[in-house]
Design a protein around this motif. Structure first.
Motif, PDB file in Angstrom:
ATOM      1  N   LYS A 159       4.873   8.698  -0.437  1.00  0.00           N
ATOM      2  CA  LYS A 159       3.889   9.497  -1.175  1.00  0.00           C
ATOM      3  C   LYS A 159       2.514   8.846  -1.019  1.00  0.00           C
ATOM      4  O   LYS A 159       2.394   7.621  -1.080  1.00  0.00           O
ATOM      5  CB  LYS A 159       4.307   9.507  -2.648  1.00  0.00           C
ATOM      6  CG  LYS A 159       3.348  10.217  -3.575  1.00  0.00           C
ATOM      7  CD  LYS A 159       3.891  10.116  -4.989  1.00  0.00           C
ATOM      8  CE  LYS A 159       2.872  10.610  -6.001  1.00  0.00           C
ATOM      9  NZ  LYS A 159       3.347  10.464  -7.361  1.00  0.00           N
ATOM     10  N   GLY A 164      -1.496  12.757  -3.709  1.00  0.00           N
ATOM     11  CA  GLY A 164      -0.256  13.178  -4.377  1.00  0.00           C
ATOM     12  C   GLY A 164       0.729  13.868  -3.446  1.00  0.00           C
ATOM     13  O   GLY A 164       1.745  14.415  -3.885  1.00  0.00           O
ATOM     14  N   LYS A 165       0.453  13.870  -2.132  1.00  0.00           N
ATOM     15  CA  LYS A 165       1.338  14.555  -1.175  1.00  0.00           C
ATOM     16  C   LYS A 165       2.526  13.668  -0.795  1.00  0.00           C
ATOM     17  O   LYS A 165       2.396  12.453  -0.739  1.00  0.00           O
ATOM     18  CB  LYS A 165       0.556  14.909   0.104  1.00  0.00           C
ATOM     19  CG  LYS A 165      -0.651  15.786  -0.144  1.00  0.00           C
ATOM     20  CD  LYS A 165      -0.262  17.238  -0.280  1.00  0.00           C
ATOM     21  CE  LYS A 165      -1.492  18.113  -0.433  1.00  0.00           C
ATOM     22  NZ  LYS A 165      -1.156  19.499  -0.661  1.00  0.00           N
ATOM     23  N   GLU A 166       3.679  14.328  -0.503  1.00  0.00           N
ATOM     24  CA  GLU A 166       4.890  13.577  -0.130  1.00  0.00           C
ATOM     25  C   GLU A 166       5.304  13.947   1.296  1.00  0.00           C
ATOM     26  O   GLU A 166       5.224  15.110   1.683  1.00  0.00           O
ATOM     27  CB  GLU A 166       6.032  13.897  -1.104  1.00  0.00           C
ATOM     28  CG  GLU A 166       5.709  13.459  -2.521  1.00  0.00           C
ATOM     29  CD  GLU A 166       6.816  13.809  -3.518  1.00  0.00           C
ATOM     30  OE1 GLU A 166       7.857  14.352  -3.077  1.00  0.00           O
ATOM     31  OE2 GLU A 166       6.634  13.546  -4.724  1.00  0.00           O
ATOM     32  N   TYR A 167       5.757  12.943   2.055  1.00  0.00           N
ATOM     33  CA  TYR A 167       6.171  13.164   3.451  1.00  0.00           C
ATOM     34  C   TYR A 167       7.375  12.299   3.775  1.00  0.00           C
ATOM     35  O   TYR A 167       7.673  11.323   3.077  1.00  0.00           O
ATOM     36  CB  TYR A 167       5.051  12.768   4.426  1.00  0.00           C
ATOM     37  CG  TYR A 167       3.742  13.435   4.171  1.00  0.00           C
ATOM     38  CD1 TYR A 167       3.505  14.721   4.632  1.00  0.00           C
ATOM     39  CD2 TYR A 167       2.740  12.785   3.454  1.00  0.00           C
ATOM     40  CE1 TYR A 167       2.296  15.347   4.381  1.00  0.00           C
ATOM     41  CE2 TYR A 167       1.537  13.410   3.199  1.00  0.00           C
ATOM     42  CZ  TYR A 167       1.329  14.690   3.666  1.00  0.00           C
ATOM     43  OH  TYR A 167       0.128  15.314   3.422  1.00  0.00           O
ATOM     44  N   GLU A 199      -5.642  15.494   3.964  1.00  0.00           N
ATOM     45  CA  GLU A 199      -4.527  14.874   3.240  1.00  0.00           C
ATOM     46  C   GLU A 199      -4.419  13.365   3.475  1.00  0.00           C
ATOM     47  O   GLU A 199      -3.586  12.698   2.872  1.00  0.00           O
ATOM     48  CB  GLU A 199      -3.207  15.570   3.600  1.00  0.00           C
ATOM     49  CG  GLU A 199      -3.176  16.989   3.065  1.00  0.00           C
ATOM     50  CD  GLU A 199      -1.951  17.778   3.483  1.00  0.00           C
ATOM     51  OE1 GLU A 199      -0.973  17.153   3.930  1.00  0.00           O
ATOM     52  OE2 GLU A 199      -1.977  19.008   3.384  1.00  0.00           O
ATOM     53  N   ILE A 209      -0.079   4.068   0.129  1.00  0.00           N
ATOM     54  CA  ILE A 209       1.199   4.747   0.388  1.00  0.00           C
ATOM     55  C   ILE A 209       2.274   4.038  -0.436  1.00  0.00           C
ATOM     56  O   ILE A 209       2.318   2.802  -0.490  1.00  0.00           O
ATOM     57  CB  ILE A 209       1.596   4.653   1.880  1.00  0.00           C
ATOM     58  CG1 ILE A 209       0.476   5.178   2.793  1.00  0.00           C
ATOM     59  CG2 ILE A 209       2.887   5.401   2.159  1.00  0.00           C
ATOM     60  CD1 ILE A 209       0.740   4.979   4.276  1.00  0.00           C
ATOM     61  N   HIS A 250       6.661   4.631  -2.181  1.00  0.00           N
ATOM     62  CA  HIS A 250       7.897   5.405  -2.065  1.00  0.00           C
ATOM     63  C   HIS A 250       7.946   6.497  -3.126  1.00  0.00           C
ATOM     64  O   HIS A 250       7.386   6.341  -4.213  1.00  0.00           O
ATOM     65  CB  HIS A 250       9.115   4.487  -2.255  1.00  0.00           C
ATOM     66  CG  HIS A 250       9.460   3.728  -1.011  1.00  0.00           C
ATOM     67  ND1 HIS A 250       9.652   2.370  -1.000  1.00  0.00           N
ATOM     68  CD2 HIS A 250       9.648   4.132   0.277  1.00  0.00           C
ATOM     69  CE1 HIS A 250       9.934   1.970   0.232  1.00  0.00           C
ATOM     70  NE2 HIS A 250       9.921   3.023   1.018  1.00  0.00           N
ATOM     71  N   VAL A 251       8.654   7.592  -2.809  1.00  0.00           N
ATOM     72  CA  VAL A 251       8.817   8.672  -3.790  1.00  0.00           C
ATOM     73  C   VAL A 251       9.817   8.229  -4.863  1.00  0.00           C
ATOM     74  O   VAL A 251       9.613   8.436  -6.058  1.00  0.00           O
ATOM     75  CB  VAL A 251       9.286   9.969  -3.090  1.00  0.00           C
ATOM     76  CG1 VAL A 251       9.623  11.040  -4.107  1.00  0.00           C
ATOM     77  CG2 VAL A 251       8.207  10.469  -2.135  1.00  0.00           C
ATOM     78  N   PRO A 287       8.273   4.482  -7.008  1.00  0.00           N
ATOM     79  CA  PRO A 287       6.830   4.401  -6.714  1.00  0.00           C
ATOM     80  C   PRO A 287       6.159   3.213  -7.385  1.00  0.00           C
ATOM     81  O   PRO A 287       6.628   2.710  -8.401  1.00  0.00           O
ATOM     82  CB  PRO A 287       6.297   5.719  -7.287  1.00  0.00           C
ATOM     83  CG  PRO A 287       7.259   6.082  -8.363  1.00  0.00           C
ATOM     84  CD  PRO A 287       8.596   5.533  -7.976  1.00  0.00           C
TER      85      PRO A 287
END
Length: 611
Positions: free
Chosen positions: A239, A244-247, A282, A289, A291-292, A295
């Motif tokens: 994330k 706030g975007k997750e990949y 983004e 950066i 982890h989701v 975090p």
């Protein structure tokens, strides 16, 4: 982790950073064979042509270092040499004052810095500026005198300057030559012994600092990061805290000459991440950066926002290319975070962008890159700085563009940005440099002798006065020996007025400029004379005027291209000639009403360089 070293190379422009980086890569065997060329890390065509570094470049080297292991046996001690592997992450940075933001980002990702000083030129302004930046971030500094193979080298004098500046011991200063490779093993040894290993815990929640990014047409956006804490693995869900975007991390790896994929990277390492991001908004440089699933509660602090110094309008030559220009600017901004832009429109040029640059060289490089990398033909307007206007109603308006200026009758006062400028030069050129600074409304703050015949002069000056040609003039009057650096130093009230350029009574807003009242008349006269040379002649007269409000202060006329209509009348009555001339005069008058004057791009650029 104790065998990782992250360091950058900092110096003034042209002190041999990239050449020394080449020797380090060659010595550690990172680059061999056909890849070995001058300025290995400067991969942009523009960098090679001009011989300057524009972008910071990160690369990882493996180095086997002999550690001495002393074991006590009986009376005599036996010393055995064992080889230990170290991972060295090197970032080569630019030296020009216009790219100092690149340097600040590189410094944020390192624990140490090699401070390089040219043995023939000594300490210069940007050396001091970059050094202070590194000291603020608590970096371990290793001073190196480069180019000691030059006949003009004066290593003893330069050593004195470094000792005075850093307060270090003489034996701490290394001597090297990027050309011959002399002193390179000692530099690598100093990196391992003096620069601390990165601090951080591989088992805590993930925190990676993004310090750069590039756009790849096939794989999307590639972000470069340094892991402060935690461990990242391929295929992890990550994330980006600011957006706030997750990949999913499709690929992670380390930066060699090419990208080298890895299964996992832990704290202290520098690497890249590809996660198929297509939209440039983004990814923000300075973002964290994590982890989701587990975090990090906080983002990494201490990353400064860029402050543009010079503003100019960038417009596409064909108005239908506006969207293409927007896409090009966004991709360029990924690779150069110090570029800022917002959409604006102009009566003369249509839709375009108001861009913020760090200086005139930065502006020139962006223009070149738009042309080479994205094939965009653009027109750039007269650059200016940001002004604060206080109206009589008590409102504060910030303007970057003279066309946004309110009516003179509504203005209470105008404030302009000031800078604290530091010029380091030889004593022979003090007089000429002082008159140049005074001519630019400079105010002398202090003058200090650094060593022997070198002096540092500190001035407070309006930023608007130095954006055009100050640096070029300084270099020419000091025969290239003076060096210059500056930082913002507040706002002051000034008597500024808007100077318009009219062509046949029509104002060309792209040539409008805000200037100090004392300079307005001379600037207006020079602009008119220059445009007279550069605008091609038409079938009708063109009046070029400089105006302050409704008052015309200067005028030049470009005479029409005429056909000799009386050529066929030889001898005879004068009235026949007059009849033909009257007919021509009517035609010229009608043509002037419907004809429009094209200002070539060259004219815009030449007006900027007015001397």
């Amino acid at each position: 982790m104790k065998n990782i070293r992250n360091f950058c190379i900092i110096a003034h422009i042209d002190h041999g950073k990239s050449t020394l980086a080449d020797r380090l890569l060659e010595f550690t065997g990172t680059v061999t064979g056909k890849d070995l060329q001058a300025q290995v890390l400067d991969d942009m065509e523009l960098e090679r042509e001009r011989g300057i570094t524009i972008k910071s470049h990160a690369i990882q080297m493996d180095y086997k270092y002999k550690t001495q292991d002393t074991r006590h046996k009986t009376q005599d001690s036996l010393t055995s040499n064992s080889l230990e592997s170290y991972v060295l992450n090197l970032i080569d940075t630019p030296g020009h004052v216009d790219f100092s933001y690149e340097v600040s980002r590189s410094i944020a990702a390192c624990e140490g810095a090699l401070l390089i000083v040219d043995a023939a030129q000594g300490i210069q302004a940007q050396t001091i500026s970059n050094l202070y930046m590194a000291i603020e971030h608590d970096l371990e500094i290793i001073p190196i005198i480069n180019k000691i193979d030059l006949p003009a080298a004066m290593p003893e004098e330069v050593e004195d300057q470094i000792v005075e500046l850093l307060g270090c011991k003489r034996e701490d200063i290394l001597r090297a030559s990027g050309k011959t490779g002399e002193g390179v093993p000692e530099i690598l040894e100093a990196v391992i012994k003096r620069i601390p290993a990165p601090k951080g815990d591989p088992d805590t929640p993930l925190q990676c600092l993004i310090f750069d990014s590039v756009f790849n047409p096939f794989r999307g956006i590639i972000a470069y990061f340094k892991i402060i804490n935690g461990t990242i693995r391929s295929k992890d869900l990550v994330k980006f805290i600011a957006t706030g975007k997750e990949y999913e991390a499709d690929e992670i790896g380390i930066l060699r000459l090419d990208m080298s994929p890895q299964k996992e990277l832990s704290a202290g390492n520098v690497g890249y991440i590809i996660s198929g991001i297509k939209t440039s908004k983004e990814v923000k440089v300075g973002d964290t950066i994590t982890h989701v699933k587990n975090p990090s509660p906080t983002a990494i602090e201490g990353f400064e926002e860029v402050k543009p110094m010079v503003f100019a309008g960038v417009y596409p030559i064909e108005s239908e290319d506006f969207e293409d220009l927007r896409a090009s600017m966004e991709k360029l901004q990924l690779n150069d975070a110090s570029l800022t832009f917002q959409a604006e429109s102009s009566l003369a040029l249509g839709f375009g962008f108001r861009c913020g640059f760090l200086g005139m060289l930065h502006m020139e490089i962006i223009q070149e890159r738009l042309d080479r990398e994205f094939d965009m033909d653009v027109i750039t307007t007269v650059p200016n700085v940001q002004y604060k206007i206080y109206t009589k109603k008590g409102d504060l308006i910030e303007i970057h563009n003279p066309s946004g200026m309110p009516e003179v009758t509504l203005i209470e006062k105008i404030e302009e940005p000031y800078i604290r400028a530091s010029v380091i030069t030889q004593t022979d050129y003090i007089g000429a440099i002082m008159s140049l600074c005074l001519g630019k409304r400079g105010e002398l703050i202090k003058q200090e002798y650094i060593s022997g015949n070198r002096v540092e002069i500190i001035y407070d000056m309006p930023l608007g006065e130095i954006v055009f040609d100050f640096y070029d003039k300084l270099k020419s009057i000091s025969k290239g020996y003076a060096s210059f650096d500056y930082h913002p130093h507040g706002w002051r009230e000034s008597k500024l007025i808007k100077l318009d350029v009219l062509l046949n009574g029509e104002a060309v807003d792209a040539l409008s400029t805000l200037t100090h009242i004392d300079n307005a008349y001379t600037l207006g006269k020079r602009m008119c004379e220059k445009l007279k040379e550069l605008i091609p002649r038409q079938q009708f007269d063109i009046a070029i005027q400089a105006a302050i409000g409704a008052k015309i202060i200067s005028r030049e006329t470009i005479k029409a291209v005429r056909k000799d209509v009386t050529a066929k009348c030889y001898g005879g009555d004068i009235s026949r000639k007059r009849k033909l001339l009257e007919k021509q005069k009517k035609g010229k008058k009608r043509m002037k009403q419907i004809g429009s004057v094209e200002v070539p791009q060259k004219a815009f650029l030449e007006v900027l360089k007015l001397d």
